[in-house]
Motif scaffolding. Structure first.
Motif, PDB file in Angstrom:
ATOM      1  N   LYS A  69       0.765  -1.269  -0.016  1.00 31.77           N
ATOM      2  CA  LYS A  69       0.048   0.164   0.021  1.00 31.77           C
ATOM      3  C   LYS A  69       0.815   1.187  -0.039  1.00 31.77           C
ATOM      4  N   LEU A  70       1.980   1.317   0.831  1.00 32.17           N
ATOM      5  CA  LEU A  70       2.719   2.171   0.803  1.00 32.17           C
ATOM      6  C   LEU A  70       3.492   2.624  -0.407  1.00 32.17           C
ATOM      7  N   ASP A  71       4.145   1.553  -1.185  1.00 32.96           N
ATOM      8  CA  ASP A  71       4.580   1.569  -2.496  1.00 32.96           C
ATOM      9  C   ASP A  71       3.512   2.111  -3.428  1.00 32.96           C
ATOM     10  N   THR A  72       2.375   1.810  -3.410  1.00 38.40           N
ATOM     11  CA  THR A  72       1.394   2.337  -4.321  1.00 38.40           C
ATOM     12  C   THR A  72       1.041   3.780  -3.979  1.00 38.40           C
ATOM     13  N   LEU A  73       1.241   4.144  -2.868  1.00 37.38           N
ATOM     14  CA  LEU A  73       0.918   5.776  -2.229  1.00 37.38           C
ATOM     15  C   LEU A  73       2.256   6.492  -3.006  1.00 37.38           C
ATOM     16  N   ALA A  74       3.466   5.784  -2.718  1.00 38.44           N
ATOM     17  CA  ALA A  74       4.766   6.611  -3.184  1.00 38.44           C
ATOM     18  C   ALA A  74       4.885   6.584  -4.771  1.00 38.44           C
ATOM     19  N   ALA A  75       4.107   6.057  -5.361  1.00 35.69           N
ATOM     20  CA  ALA A  75       3.931   6.153  -6.838  1.00 35.69           C
ATOM     21  C   ALA A  75       3.394   7.285  -7.464  1.00 35.69           C
ATOM     22  N   ARG A  76       2.724   8.066  -6.594  1.00 31.94           N
ATOM     23  CA  ARG A  76       1.772   9.020  -6.914  1.00 31.94           C
ATOM     24  C   ARG A  76       2.604  10.331  -6.969  1.00 31.94           C
ATOM     25  N   TYR A  77       3.700  10.332  -6.330  1.00 34.14           N
ATOM     26  CA  TYR A  77       4.494  11.693  -6.373  1.00 34.14           C
ATOM     27  C   TYR A  77       6.043  11.452  -6.783  1.00 34.14           C
ATOM     28  N   ARG A  78       6.717  12.079  -7.405  1.00 35.55           N
ATOM     29  CA  ARG A  78       8.183  11.913  -7.781  1.00 35.55           C
ATOM     30  C   ARG A  78       9.083  12.917  -7.340  1.00 35.55           C
ATOM     31  N   ASN A  79       8.385  14.096  -7.098  1.00 33.29           N
ATOM     32  CA  ASN A  79       9.350  15.203  -6.544  1.00 33.29           C
ATOM     33  C   ASN A  79       8.549  16.145  -5.484  1.00 33.29           C
ATOM     34  N   LYS A  80       9.154  17.136  -5.080  1.00 28.00           N
ATOM     35  CA  LYS A  80       8.603  18.025  -4.037  1.00 28.00           C
ATOM     36  C   LYS A  80       7.183  18.493  -4.538  1.00 28.00           C
ATOM     37  N   ALA A  81       7.422  19.185  -5.751  1.00 30.49           N
ATOM     38  CA  ALA A  81       6.097  19.716  -6.323  1.00 30.49           C
ATOM     39  C   ALA A  81       4.820  18.598  -6.427  1.00 30.49           C
ATOM     40  N   SER A  82       5.133  17.577  -6.719  1.00 27.87           N
ATOM     41  CA  SER A  82       3.952  16.809  -6.870  1.00 27.87           C
ATOM     42  C   SER A  82       3.333  16.108  -5.466  1.00 27.87           C
TER      43      SER A  82
ATOM     44  N   TYR B 253      11.039   4.973   3.047  1.00 31.03           N
ATOM     45  CA  TYR B 253      10.076   5.967   2.433  1.00 31.03           C
ATOM     46  C   TYR B 253       9.850   7.284   3.122  1.00 31.03           C
ATOM     47  N   LEU B 254      10.061   7.459   4.203  1.00 28.77           N
ATOM     48  CA  LEU B 254      10.087   8.696   4.902  1.00 28.77           C
ATOM     49  C   LEU B 254      11.332   9.535   4.495  1.00 28.77           C
ATOM     50  N   GLN B 255      12.323   8.911   4.862  1.00 29.47           N
ATOM     51  CA  GLN B 255      13.735   9.663   4.425  1.00 29.47           C
ATOM     52  C   GLN B 255      13.523   9.981   2.745  1.00 29.47           C
ATOM     53  N   LYS B 256      13.154   9.315   1.914  1.00 22.87           N
ATOM     54  CA  LYS B 256      12.931   9.710   0.479  1.00 22.87           C
ATOM     55  C   LYS B 256      12.164  11.199   0.381  1.00 22.87           C
ATOM     56  N   LEU B 257      11.067  11.093   1.263  1.00 20.41           N
ATOM     57  CA  LEU B 257      10.165  12.229   1.213  1.00 20.41           C
ATOM     58  C   LEU B 257      10.735  13.518   1.691  1.00 20.41           C
ATOM     59  N   TYR B 258      11.653  13.188   2.772  1.00 26.88           N
ATOM     60  CA  TYR B 258      12.370  14.538   3.461  1.00 26.88           C
ATOM     61  C   TYR B 258      13.548  14.786   2.305  1.00 26.88           C
ATOM     62  N   SER B 259      13.938  14.045   1.620  1.00 25.82           N
ATOM     63  CA  SER B 259      15.047  14.250   0.566  1.00 25.82           C
ATOM     64  C   SER B 259      14.532  15.179  -0.401  1.00 25.82           C
ATOM     65  N   TYR B 260      13.260  15.261  -0.635  1.00 25.50           N
ATOM     66  CA  TYR B 260      12.669  16.131  -1.684  1.00 25.50           C
ATOM     67  C   TYR B 260      12.930  17.479  -1.506  1.00 25.50           C
ATOM     68  N   TYR B 261      12.936  17.830   0.074  1.00 24.12           N
ATOM     69  CA  TYR B 261      13.124  19.100   0.606  1.00 24.12           C
ATOM     70  C   TYR B 261      14.939  19.285   1.067  1.00 24.12           C
ATOM     71  N   GLY B 262      15.423  18.227   0.589  1.00 23.66           N
ATOM     72  CA  GLY B 262      17.128  18.426   0.937  1.00 23.66           C
ATOM     73  C   GLY B 262      17.362  18.283   2.298  1.00 23.66           C
ATOM     74  N   LYS B 263      16.449  17.502   3.081  1.00 22.74           N
ATOM     75  CA  LYS B 263      16.294  17.419   4.586  1.00 22.74           C
ATOM     76  C   LYS B 263      16.625  15.992   5.033  1.00 22.74           C
TER      77      LYS B 263
END
Length: 445
Positions: free
Chosen positions: A96-109, A350-360
């Motif tokens: 389920k988390l993988d499916t959610l993650a596929a919806r966005y690829r960068n900070k803007a999305s 997953y969480l670290q990847k989302l934080y990496s969108y912000y360089g954080k």
């Protein structure tokens, strides 16, 4: 005369569940544990047609239509359980988390997804728009002085006649603006009155921040207005969320509150509220969910999942909600004895990847304690202290001994009733206090 086959079809090959389970045991050589109440008056249509080549497939086919499941205790031994909507198999949660993650690829999305989710979350909680804030003043008790900190009990009217009660721990001698820490707690016996809870709040204050602990809906002094069992009803999640918002309104109105250093930290069910509040309220700048966060566990109490928040945005989960705190510092504390046992394997990346969108990426941390269980012991409190000192610049010398170890011995453990606002027996409950869950429901109709 109708054939036997036609008569069987009319009865839909119906069998008592108990008989079906006995046939499964005989066919596959397994043991299925259950009590009589679980199988009494339960029947299954097309019973034997549901059998499959393996026992696991068969149990799924047989039990799912009846909202039942089994836990596998050991090889060949199963225990019958009611279906738990909030607990998924680990792999299903990850998928389920993988499916959610596929919806966005960068900070803007991701920002588009986050904004959409936030709006839907408020609506799902029946808090869009927020109800009008009562104009009554906070009800406060005299300040009690401890070693390096003070305690004062406070009640806030959050809806007409509905109060949230808690205790405010503050540093004894603070200069300038000080951080604010919301401190919801979980479903452990004793709730915010427990020794380990009081220690955490006191240590936070001794380090130089104000900490507000508050009652779960229907627990503590909230029990003067609602029954204990009302906590297991859906609006508990709404009331607890609104209570946290109103507490934050109050704390940030204090002249010495530092609005740039606002945190929330809670364990278990309080961890679920920590994640939700950090996702909803941008005033919160740091979050620490403890022994709660998981992609395959949605919260076993209605105060965590009673409102349809996880159906927002076409479906979400607590890990995606936790990602909404990015790029603010977040510490997830997990252990090996509950549903957080697999945090480092899948959810953390997953969480670290989302934080990496912000360089954080470095602001998303996890302390995993594989030998620990589901509690808020010192092994969890220590990283909480470390994290708040690190990001809020708190005074570690005020809470450490000469060897550099945390010293919790100066924290006073008060009797539960000393932390009440409305008197030892509720004799000071305001006259306008609303009582009964049915009357609470009317406020949201």
């Amino acid at each position: 005369m109708r054939s036997t086959r036609a008569q069987d079809s009319d009865r839909q090959y119906r069998m008592p569940l108990k008989d079906v389970l006995q046939q499964i045991e005989a066919r596959f050589g397994v043991k299925i544990k259950y009590n009589e109440n679980q199988v009494k008056d339960r029947n299954l249509t097309y019973a034997l047609w549901r059998f499959r080549p393996t026992v696991d497939e068969t149990l799924s086919q047989v039990l799912a239509p009846l909202d039942l499941k089994v836990n596998k205790e050991k090889e060949g031994v199963y225990k019958l359980k009611e279906y738990e909507y909030y607990r998924w198999p680990v792999q299903e949660g990850w998928e389920k988390l993988d499916t959610l993650a596929a919806r966005y690829r960068n900070k803007a999305s991701w920002e588009l997804r986050k904004d959409s989710l936030r709006k839907e979350l408020w609506s799902a909680l029946k808090l869009s728009p927020l109800p009008a804030k009562p104009v009554s003043k906070p009800i406060v008790t005299p300040v009690r002085k401890m070693d390096g900190y003070t305690v004062q009990n406070i009640a806030l009217e959050i809806l007409p006649g509905v109060y949230v009660n808690g205790s405010l721990y503050r540093p004894m001698k603070a200069k300038g603006k000080i951080p604010v820490v919301l401190s919801p707690d979980g479903h452990w016996q004793g709730h915010r009155f427990r020794k380990d809870a009081q220690i955490r709040f006191a240590m936070t204050a001794r380090m130089g921040a104000m900490a507000f602990s508050y009652d779960l809906f229907g627990w503590g002094e909230s029990g003067l207005q609602f029954k204990y069992e009302d906590h297991r009803k859906s609006l508990s999640q709404t009331v607890q969320t609104l209570g946290a918002v109103r507490i934050l309104d109050y704390l940030l109105s204090l002249p010495d509150a530092d609005t740039s250093r606002v945190a929330i930290c809670g364990g278990s069910g309080g961890g679920s509220q920590t994640v939700l509040m950090a996702a909803l309220d941008p005033r919160i700048k740091l979050s620490i969910p403890v022994v709660s966060l998981s992609s395959y566990f949605y919260g076993g109490c209605p105060c965590e999942s009673g409102m349809p928040i996880h159906l927002c945005g076409g479906g979400t989960n607590n890990v995606e909600l936790a990602a909404m705190a990015a790029p603010n510092p977040q510490l997830v504390i997990s252990d090996g004895g509950d549903w957080t046992a697999h945090m480092p394997e899948h959810d953390l990346p997953y969480l670290q990847k989302l934080y990496s969108y912000y360089g954080k990426r470095e602001l998303m941390e996890n302390i995993h304690l594989p030998q620990d269980g589901h509690d808020f012991g010192f092994s969890k409190r220590k990283p909480v202290y470390d994290f708040m000192i690190k990001h809020f610049g708190l005074n570690e010398k005020a809470v450490k001994d000469k060897q550099g170890n945390y010293d919790e011995s100066k924290c006073t453990i008060e009797d539960e009733k000393a932390l009440y606002v409305f008197g030892k027996n509720g004799e000071k409950l305001p006259g306008n206090a609303l009582k009964g869950y049915e009357n609470l429901e009317k406020l949201f109709q």
